[in-house]
Design a protein around this motif. Structure first.
Motif, PDB file in Angstrom:
ATOM      1  N   GLY A  90       0.897  -1.269  -0.040  1.00 60.46           N
ATOM      2  CA  GLY A  90       0.158  -0.053   0.044  1.00 60.46           C
ATOM      3  C   GLY A  90       0.841   1.194   0.076  1.00 60.46           C
ATOM      4  N   THR A  91       0.199   2.504  -0.509  1.00 59.04           N
ATOM      5  CA  THR A  91       0.944   3.634  -0.627  1.00 59.04           C
ATOM      6  C   THR A  91       0.173   4.664  -0.054  1.00 59.04           C
ATOM      7  N   GLY A  92      -0.906   4.558   0.471  1.00 58.21           N
ATOM      8  CA  GLY A  92      -1.675   5.580   1.338  1.00 58.21           C
ATOM      9  C   GLY A  92      -0.949   6.206   2.343  1.00 58.21           C
ATOM     10  N   ASN A  93      -2.089   6.921   3.081  1.00 56.46           N
ATOM     11  CA  ASN A  93      -1.531   7.639   4.268  1.00 56.46           C
ATOM     12  C   ASN A  93      -1.055   6.747   5.570  1.00 56.46           C
ATOM     13  N   MET A  94      -1.964   5.726   5.475  1.00 57.63           N
ATOM     14  CA  MET A  94      -1.524   4.833   6.770  1.00 57.63           C
ATOM     15  C   MET A  94       0.003   4.074   6.464  1.00 57.63           C
ATOM     16  N   ALA A  95       0.193   3.779   5.183  1.00 60.03           N
ATOM     17  CA  ALA A  95       1.428   3.308   4.539  1.00 60.03           C
ATOM     18  C   ALA A  95       2.557   4.211   4.859  1.00 60.03           C
ATOM     19  N   ARG A  96       2.269   5.513   4.528  1.00 60.32           N
ATOM     20  CA  ARG A  96       3.174   6.622   5.020  1.00 60.32           C
ATOM     21  C   ARG A  96       3.453   6.496   6.302  1.00 60.32           C
ATOM     22  N   GLY A  97       2.470   6.664   7.210  1.00 60.01           N
ATOM     23  CA  GLY A  97       2.742   6.746   8.751  1.00 60.01           C
ATOM     24  C   GLY A  97       3.503   5.569   9.266  1.00 60.01           C
ATOM     25  N   THR A 142      -6.399   1.332  15.508  1.00 60.98           N
ATOM     26  CA  THR A 142      -6.529   2.423  16.226  1.00 60.98           C
ATOM     27  C   THR A 142      -5.864   3.746  16.161  1.00 60.98           C
ATOM     28  N   THR A 143      -5.005   3.765  15.469  1.00 57.46           N
ATOM     29  CA  THR A 143      -3.982   4.841  15.389  1.00 57.46           C
ATOM     30  C   THR A 143      -4.338   5.553  13.895  1.00 57.46           C
ATOM     31  N   PHE A 144      -4.438   6.864  13.922  1.00 52.62           N
ATOM     32  CA  PHE A 144      -4.698   7.538  12.679  1.00 52.62           C
ATOM     33  C   PHE A 144      -3.273   7.944  12.020  1.00 52.62           C
ATOM     34  N   ALA A 145      -3.377   8.033  10.517  1.00 55.61           N
ATOM     35  CA  ALA A 145      -2.392   8.326   9.947  1.00 55.61           C
ATOM     36  C   ALA A 145      -1.512   9.512   9.977  1.00 55.61           C
ATOM     37  N   GLY A 146      -2.132  10.537  10.606  1.00 50.86           N
ATOM     38  CA  GLY A 146      -1.559  11.470  10.631  1.00 50.86           C
ATOM     39  C   GLY A 146      -0.856  11.813  12.286  1.00 50.86           C
ATOM     40  N   THR A 147      -1.058  10.989  12.929  1.00 54.19           N
ATOM     41  CA  THR A 147      -0.477  10.877  14.133  1.00 54.19           C
ATOM     42  C   THR A 147       0.711  10.023  14.320  1.00 54.19           C
ATOM     43  N   LEU A 148       0.770   9.234  13.273  1.00 54.53           N
ATOM     44  CA  LEU A 148       1.825   8.220  12.916  1.00 54.53           C
ATOM     45  C   LEU A 148       3.125   8.920  12.733  1.00 54.53           C
ATOM     46  N   GLY A 149       2.907  10.106  12.269  1.00 53.83           N
ATOM     47  CA  GLY A 149       4.267  10.883  11.562  1.00 53.83           C
ATOM     48  C   GLY A 149       5.157  11.250  12.776  1.00 53.83           C
ATOM     49  N   GLU A 150       4.503  11.645  14.056  1.00 58.41           N
ATOM     50  CA  GLU A 150       5.402  11.918  15.189  1.00 58.41           C
ATOM     51  C   GLU A 150       5.330  10.644  16.090  1.00 58.41           C
ATOM     52  N   GLY A 151       4.310  10.073  16.071  1.00 60.26           N
ATOM     53  CA  GLY A 151       3.891   8.801  16.989  1.00 60.26           C
ATOM     54  C   GLY A 151       3.684   9.377  18.215  1.00 60.26           C
TER      55      GLY A 151
END
Length: 207
Positions: free
Chosen positions: A7-14, A127-136
């Motif tokens: 996958g290459t979407g937002n979750m893959a990125r995060g 249960t984690t959103f893609a945007g929050t995974l950037g910083e963790g």
């Protein structure tokens, strides 16, 4: 560890961002190789790109696609998933009604385990959103990642991935607990509009 993300979407990125921050290597597989290459170019660390259908390598395979695309991934890879740690991040919902789907197997993760019986299936990251995974982290707290599996070694591998990325792994029990984890994932999404948190919130266990 070597982490393959389908996958290459937002979750893959995060997830890729966190895995690379933890010192792991990442291979991104996209439906089109140019999408995977474009994402890889935006990330820092030991990251490579390929196309869905390429042979799987590495220790952990993260299926970072919508629930509706799971069957296609399983058909493409079949017994290549045998003995692999396969991480399911999906929340099975009807995208038109935004209502959870009733699954006979109990959860998306249990469906994968039934269709790919040789895989070591782990439920995590839903249960984690893609945007929050950037910083963790959210509000100064490391993200909690709930992990369910029937395989102790698979749990250990995913827990290491999470901990190395400076998040907190939580052992949620056997794979049958994926049903409750998916329900929590849906509830977290459903709360975004009334709370106006714009998918920047986190589910956190405090004591």
């Amino acid at each position: 560890m070597e982490i393959t993300i389908i996958g290459t979407g937002n979750m893959a990125r995060g997830i890729a961002t966190r895995a690379l921050a933890g010192g792991h290597s990442v291979t991104l597989l996209g439906t089109e190789v140019v999408k995977a290459e474009a994402l890889a170019d935006e990330l820092s660390g030991d990251v490579r790109a390929g196309q869905v259908g390429d042979p799987l390598s590495g220790d952990v395979v993260v299926i970072a696609v919508w629930y509706a695309a799971l069957d296609d991934v399983l058909r493409r890879y079949g017994d290549q998933l045998d003995n692999k740690v396969v991480v399911d991040i999906t929340n099975p919902i009807d995208v038109e009604s935004f209502e959870p789907l009733a699954l006979e197997a109990g959860s998306a993760a249990q469906e994968i385990a039934a269709k790919a019986p040789g895989a070591k299936v782990v439920k995590a990251f839903n249960t984690t959103f893609a945007g929050t995974l950037g910083e963790g982290r959210v509000a100064g707290h490391p993200l909690d990642v709930l992990i369910a599996s029937d395989h102790a070694d698979a749990k250990q591998a995913v827990s290491r991935l999470v901990a190395d990325a400076r998040m907190r792994p939580i052992d949620a029990g056997p794979l049958k607990r994926a049903r409750e984890i998916e329900a929590l994932g849906y509830l977290h999404m459903a709360l975004q509009q009334p709370l106006d948190t714009k998918y920047a919130s986190a589910v956190k266990v405090l004591s």
